[in-house]
Structures are given as structure tokens and as C-alpha cells.
Design an enzyme around this catalytic site. Sequence first.
Site, short mmCIF file in Angstrom:
data_model
loop_
_atom_site.label_atom_id
_atom_site.label_comp_id
_atom_site.label_asym_id
_atom_site.label_seq_id
_atom_site.Cartn_x
_atom_site.Cartn_y
_atom_site.Cartn_z
N ARG A 60 0.84 -1.21 0.00
CA ARG A 60 0.00 0.00 0.00
C ARG A 60 0.87 1.25 0.00
NH1 ARG A 60 -2.18 1.95 4.51
NH2 ARG A 60 -2.47 -0.13 5.40
N TYR A 113 -14.30 16.72 -15.94
CA TYR A 113 -14.89 15.38 -16.01
C TYR A 113 -15.93 15.25 -14.89
CZ TYR A 113 -15.34 10.45 -14.94
OH TYR A 113 -15.85 9.22 -14.64
N ASP A 185 -4.97 18.05 -14.94
CA ASP A 185 -5.36 16.71 -15.37
C ASP A 185 -4.95 16.59 -16.84
OD1 ASP A 185 -6.69 14.47 -16.41
OD2 ASP A 185 -8.27 14.61 -14.89
N LYS A 210 -7.00 5.43 -19.52
CA LYS A 210 -7.24 5.94 -20.87
C LYS A 210 -6.02 5.70 -21.77
CE LYS A 210 -11.15 7.28 -19.08
NZ LYS A 210 -10.97 7.26 -17.65
C1 4LM Z 1 -14.86 9.26 -19.27
N1 4LM Z 1 -13.23 9.62 -17.55
O1 4LM Z 1 -14.75 10.48 -19.52
P1 4LM Z 1 -10.85 6.88 -13.68
N2 4LM Z 1 -9.84 12.60 -15.41
C2 4LM Z 1 -10.41 12.64 -16.64
C3 4LM Z 1 -11.29 11.62 -17.03
O2 4LM Z 1 -11.83 11.69 -18.25
C4 4LM Z 1 -11.59 10.57 -16.14
C5 4LM Z 1 -10.97 10.58 -14.87
C6 4LM Z 1 -10.11 11.60 -14.55
C7 4LM Z 1 -14.22 8.77 -18.03
C8 4LM Z 1 -14.57 7.63 -17.38
C9 4LM Z 1 -15.79 6.88 -17.59
C10 4LM Z 1 -10.11 13.78 -17.55
C11 4LM Z 1 -12.52 9.53 -16.50
C12 4LM Z 1 -11.23 9.49 -13.86
O3 4LM Z 1 -12.08 6.49 -14.43
O4 4LM Z 1 -11.10 6.98 -12.20
O5 4LM Z 1 -9.63 6.08 -14.03
O6 4LM Z 1 -10.48 8.38 -14.18
O7 4LM Z 1 -15.44 8.49 -20.02
#
Ligand code: 4LM
Length: 405
Positions: A60, A113, A185, A210
Site C-alpha cells: 500500500r 470530467y 489533469d 485511458k
Molecule cells: C470518461 N473519464 O470520460 P478513472 N480525469 C479525466 C477523465 O476523463 C476521467 C478521470 C479523470 C471517463 C470515465 C468513464 C479527464 C474519466 C477518472 O475512471 O477513475 O480512471 O479516471 O469516459
Amino acid sequence: MTCLPLSGFATRAIHAGYDAAAHDGALVPPLHLSSTFVFESAEAGAEIFAGEREGYFYSRIANPTVDLLEQRMAALEGAEAAVATASGMGAIAGVLWSFLQPGDEIIVDKTLYGCTFAFMRHGLARFGIRITHADLTDPANLSAAISKTTKIVYFETPANPNMRLVDIAAVAAIARRHGARTIVDNTYATPVLTQPITLGADIVVHSATKYLGGHGDLVGGIALGTAADMQQVRLVGIKDMTGAVMAPFNAMLVLRGLKTLKLRMAEHCRSAVAVAAALDAHQAVAAVHYPGLAGFAQHDLARRQMPGFGGMIAFELTGGYAAGVAMMNRLNLVQRAVSLGDAESLIQHPASMTHSTYTTEERREHGISDGLVRLSVGLEEVDEITADLMQALDAVTAARVSVDA
Ligand code: 4LM
């Protein structure tokens, strides 16, 4: 071979942080699944716990496979250190819990997001942290909003879902003058297109789910910054507050993804330019939001800040939401799914899916229209991606014409 002097991006993405000679000559780094690590003596264990001696003790806090991913990503983002996390949301939550106290203010861009927005506006706000939204596409809005209580300035560029860009260097300079950390981000751009820390940002976060992973087979995240900041994130935000640590197997998958990140991004960018142009020329499309289009409001900033325009496109149909639904349901190749950055082209409707965490009123306030459709351009043959979209748009147009007639 932990550092590779004078090496370029693709070389670092494949080699940084790994020495095969130290691992029985294994070309591919070993996967360390171990949750705990054996101390050579009780005294040695106590010294490792006290930070007086280097060593792994519990996954962890740190794990050799995850550690390699952290070193490699730091080498790609120009950061001193990194902390890999269970998800992108884990990185965002871990970082923000590490640096905010009740009474602090965080200034965030207008569009984020959906779950990031919800975490801040519906989550952090409950713990006495003030969330102020500013349109950071104009850095003057940050100068007007920032104050002594501002601890963090936070944004995405390009922003999910509507592709607005933020001038990283300009915004980070204002934040720094006021003693606030800038957090970017970088999920959409990836370090192939933008390295925010080299432009003055303090911390970068990613959803590794992603483009970094790139194959739709893991959920993960990572935060990057100075060694001191990342130590705080590791020991406070991750170890004690969220426990959102990345699994070693996922770290291995991300390491594999990184090897082709530069190649994949080049192809995503090339294909998205062609798809955006085709969408823009179709009569059923009212607007295309893509930084590579000459008509994009921030095209000049895109040219200055991004050596490629990315693989994400947002667009709106003249027939609004109903036409968007009809078009999405007629697609054969492009998959109806959230997430992005995969080999498969993915399409989704932010207002009812990724950004349904905003209330209807909040979406209106934050410029996310009900008619917006989001496309992640994949790695299939670009002519086939375009043909699938065009046949769906043609069908929607034909249906409208027959209804109107
Ligand atoms: C989506 N996105 O947009 P985790 N930062 C950005 C994101 O697009 C996302 C995250 C953080 C999408 C998920 C379903 C710019 C997520 C969050 O999903 O927790 O790995 O990332 O389709």
C-alpha cells in the site's frame, strides 16, 4: 540504467527506470505481486518503517513493479516523482486530500470530467473547502478570482467533454505568484502532447485507464510532481486517507501500454484530424469542437501548446439530443461506451452518461449542452471510422428530411 542521458520520449517510455542485468537478464520487468516484504532482522524492519533505511515493506506504500511505472512516468512528464493509484479518481482524491484543509479555497475551471466535478462540488465542499469555478480559458479570470485562501488551481486541458483549452504557462504563473499549487489533469493530452510540469504546473494527474494503458483492460491513475509533494501524497492522501493504491498487475499493463504511447498518440491525432474535418463538412452537424480545426476558438493556443491535437472530438447535431441518440444507435463500428483513449473508437453522450453527475442546472451553468456527443477516435482504419459515422449521419438526415416532407 535508471536514467538514460539524452534519450528521447519513445526511448524513455520503453527503458526508463529498468536494468535487465539486475533482474536475471529479463527483458520484460518482473511482476511483483507480493503484498508484504520480509525484513532481514527486526531492527532492519524498524529502520525501514522509520524511513532511516530504504526498502519495501508493504504494497500500500510502495511495490517494485508499481515503483518502476512511477519512475517511467516521471521520466515522461519531466517530474521528480510519481505515485500510481487505483484509478484516475484515486489520484485526484489522493492529491486533493493531501493539500487541502477546511477553510481553504480551490479554484477550478468551469468544465471538468463529471466525477471530478462531483468529488469537488458535492464532496470536498461538505468538508469546509470552498470550490470556486472560474473560466480559465482566459487567465485574467484567475487573476480576478485568486485570493490568500486559494491553495490550488485545478483544470483539464483539453477539458472533458467540450475540449476547451487552458494556457498552462499563463495560469501556472499567476497561481505561483499567489502561492497556490497548479494541478493539471493531463489525461486527454498525455505527456506526448503536453508536459504541464515543464510549463510551470506543480502537479499532474492522469486517468491511466485511458491513453496511458491504451487497451481498455485496466482502471488506474497516477499523480506526478516534486519528490516532496509526492511523498506527502503517498503517505497522507494514499496510505492513510484513501488507500487508493495501484495493483502491481495493473502497473505492468500500464508499463506495456507506455511502450507504444507515442506511436498510438500519433495515429489517434492523425485520424482525429480527418474525422473532425468529415464531421465538420456534414450537414447534420451543427458544431465540431476539435482543437485542430482552423475554426476552433482556441486554435492558436492549441498550435502553441500541443504538437498534435489529440484523439478526442466533441460535436453537436442540428437535430439536437434526439438526432444524437438516433445517430449513435446506427453506428456499427464505433462502439457506444464511456471511457476513452482505447484502440476501439468509442462514442457517448456526456449529459446522460459521464457528466450526469452534474445537475441539469449545473450542466447549463458549465457549458455542457444536452446535444453534445463525445467521440474517442480509435486506431481502426480511419476511412472505416469516418464511413461508419457518415452512414449514421446520412441516415439521421434522411429520416429528418422524410419527417419534414
Ligand atoms: C470518461 N473519464 O470520460 P478513472 N480525469 C479525466 C477523465 O476523463 C476521467 C478521470 C479523470 C471517463 C470515465 C468513464 C479527464 C474519466 C477518472 O475512471 O477513475 O480512471 O479516471 O469516459
